[in-house]
Design a protein around this motif. Structure first.
Motif, PDB file in Angstrom:
ATOM      1  N   LEU A 191      -0.608   2.392  -0.288  1.00 19.07           N
ATOM      2  CA  LEU A 191       0.505   2.245  -1.230  1.00 19.07           C
ATOM      3  C   LEU A 191       0.009   2.143  -2.667  1.00 19.07           C
ATOM      4  O   LEU A 191       0.590   2.730  -3.582  1.00 19.07           O
ATOM      5  CB  LEU A 191       1.350   1.021  -0.864  1.00 19.07           C
ATOM      6  CG  LEU A 191       2.145   1.127   0.446  1.00 19.07           C
ATOM      7  CD1 LEU A 191       2.784  -0.213   0.780  1.00 19.07           C
ATOM      8  CD2 LEU A 191       3.179   2.241   0.369  1.00 19.07           C
ATOM      9  N   LEU A 192      -1.073   1.414  -2.871  1.00 20.32           N
ATOM     10  CA  LEU A 192      -1.643   1.267  -4.213  1.00 20.32           C
ATOM     11  C   LEU A 192      -2.140   2.613  -4.741  1.00 20.32           C
ATOM     12  O   LEU A 192      -1.898   2.961  -5.901  1.00 20.32           O
ATOM     13  CB  LEU A 192      -2.778   0.244  -4.173  1.00 20.32           C
ATOM     14  CG  LEU A 192      -3.309  -0.269  -5.493  1.00 20.32           C
ATOM     15  CD1 LEU A 192      -2.201  -0.958  -6.286  1.00 20.32           C
ATOM     16  CD2 LEU A 192      -4.449  -1.243  -5.257  1.00 20.32           C
ATOM     17  N   LEU A 204      -1.667  -1.405   2.417  1.00 22.06           N
ATOM     18  CA  LEU A 204      -1.612  -1.826   1.008  1.00 22.06           C
ATOM     19  C   LEU A 204      -2.454  -0.913   0.118  1.00 22.06           C
ATOM     20  O   LEU A 204      -2.025  -0.530  -0.974  1.00 22.06           O
ATOM     21  CB  LEU A 204      -2.052  -3.281   0.871  1.00 22.06           C
ATOM     22  CG  LEU A 204      -1.119  -4.319   1.492  1.00 22.06           C
ATOM     23  CD1 LEU A 204      -1.747  -5.711   1.420  1.00 22.06           C
ATOM     24  CD2 LEU A 204       0.248  -4.303   0.828  1.00 22.06           C
ATOM     25  N   CYS A 205      -3.635  -0.551   0.588  1.00 17.69           N
ATOM     26  CA  CYS A 205      -4.492   0.371  -0.177  1.00 17.69           C
ATOM     27  C   CYS A 205      -3.820   1.732  -0.344  1.00 17.69           C
ATOM     28  O   CYS A 205      -3.847   2.317  -1.432  1.00 17.69           O
ATOM     29  CB  CYS A 205      -5.843   0.536   0.508  1.00 17.69           C
ATOM     30  SG  CYS A 205      -6.903  -0.906   0.372  1.00 17.69           S
ATOM     31  N   VAL A 232      -2.793  -3.645   7.937  1.00 19.50           N
ATOM     32  CA  VAL A 232      -2.033  -4.163   6.792  1.00 19.50           C
ATOM     33  C   VAL A 232      -2.799  -3.895   5.494  1.00 19.50           C
ATOM     34  O   VAL A 232      -2.229  -3.424   4.509  1.00 19.50           O
ATOM     35  CB  VAL A 232      -1.724  -5.669   6.963  1.00 19.50           C
ATOM     36  CG1 VAL A 232      -1.178  -6.271   5.680  1.00 19.50           C
ATOM     37  CG2 VAL A 232      -0.758  -5.889   8.117  1.00 19.50           C
ATOM     38  N   ILE A 233      -4.095  -4.169   5.507  1.00 19.44           N
ATOM     39  CA  ILE A 233      -4.920  -3.927   4.322  1.00 19.44           C
ATOM     40  C   ILE A 233      -4.933  -2.438   3.987  1.00 19.44           C
ATOM     41  O   ILE A 233      -4.783  -2.045   2.827  1.00 19.44           O
ATOM     42  CB  ILE A 233      -6.356  -4.470   4.531  1.00 19.44           C
ATOM     43  CG1 ILE A 233      -6.331  -5.996   4.586  1.00 19.44           C
ATOM     44  CG2 ILE A 233      -7.293  -3.974   3.441  1.00 19.44           C
ATOM     45  CD1 ILE A 233      -7.616  -6.624   5.066  1.00 19.44           C
TER      46      ILE A 233
END
Length: 188
Positions: A170-171, A167-168, A163-164
């Protein structure tokens, strides 16, 4: 904070920022200089400043790929000839300053092609890191979904890591798009 002309007390400040907001970082550094805090060592999140209320600087940042010592010396000499003092480097971001002149603002890049080239370098770096994260994420996800990671805590840990990492990724992808928008803004 400053005891005498020969010794300065270091002050540390933390700042969370994203690379597409580098202009805000330049403003932040310039504003701190107004209060006598001058960048002495850039950091990833934590920056070191020296206190001297007798001077004020304007700050600019540039992104350059890794350089050997001779390349860095030549690069800094080029900016020194234009009145910029090299302060330091953090993750290939080079920090420069020059004495602040009221009403005068100077950029490191003055023509559209140089600005676009700068944005492309940063965009490329973000894209490479995003793709590397995506590859690792896909590898971890495949093993996690197939049950390779085991039971219980390990599986939960790998799931949270995925999940982390998502998110990274996507960022970083968002950063690539932000720089693409900046490139288009500076197209003739």
């Amino acid at each position: 904070m400053r005891k005498d002309a020969g010794s300065a007390k270091s002050v540390y400040k933390s700042r969370y920022s994203f690379v597409w907001n580098y202009k805000n970082d330049e403003v932040w550094l310039t504003d701190l200089s107004t209060g006598g805090l001058h960048l002495s060592c850039p950091g990833f999140i934590r920056y070191r400043f020296d206190y001297d209320p007798s001077v004020r600087y304007e700050y600019r940042m540039d992104y350059q790929d890794t350089m050997n010592s001779k390349q860095l010396e030549d690069y800094c000499d080029l900016y020194a000839d234009a009145g910029w003092e090299y302060v330091g480097t953090c993750v290939n971001w080079r920090y420069f300053r020059r004495p602040y002149l009221e009403g005068e603002t100077t950029e490191l890049y003055s023509d559209k092609e140089s600005i676009r080239s700068f944005y492309r370098k940063v965009q490329k770096m973000l894209g490479v890191v995003a793709l590397a994260n995506l590859a690792i994420l896909l590898g971890n996800s495949t093993h996690w979904i197939s049950g390779w990671s085991g039971e219980g805590r390990i599986s939960t840990f790998i799931g949270a890591l995925n999940v982390i990492q998502l998110l990274c990724t996507l960022l970083l992808g968002y950063g690539v798009l932000r720089f693409q928008k900046l490139i288009k803004l500076h197209t003739d």
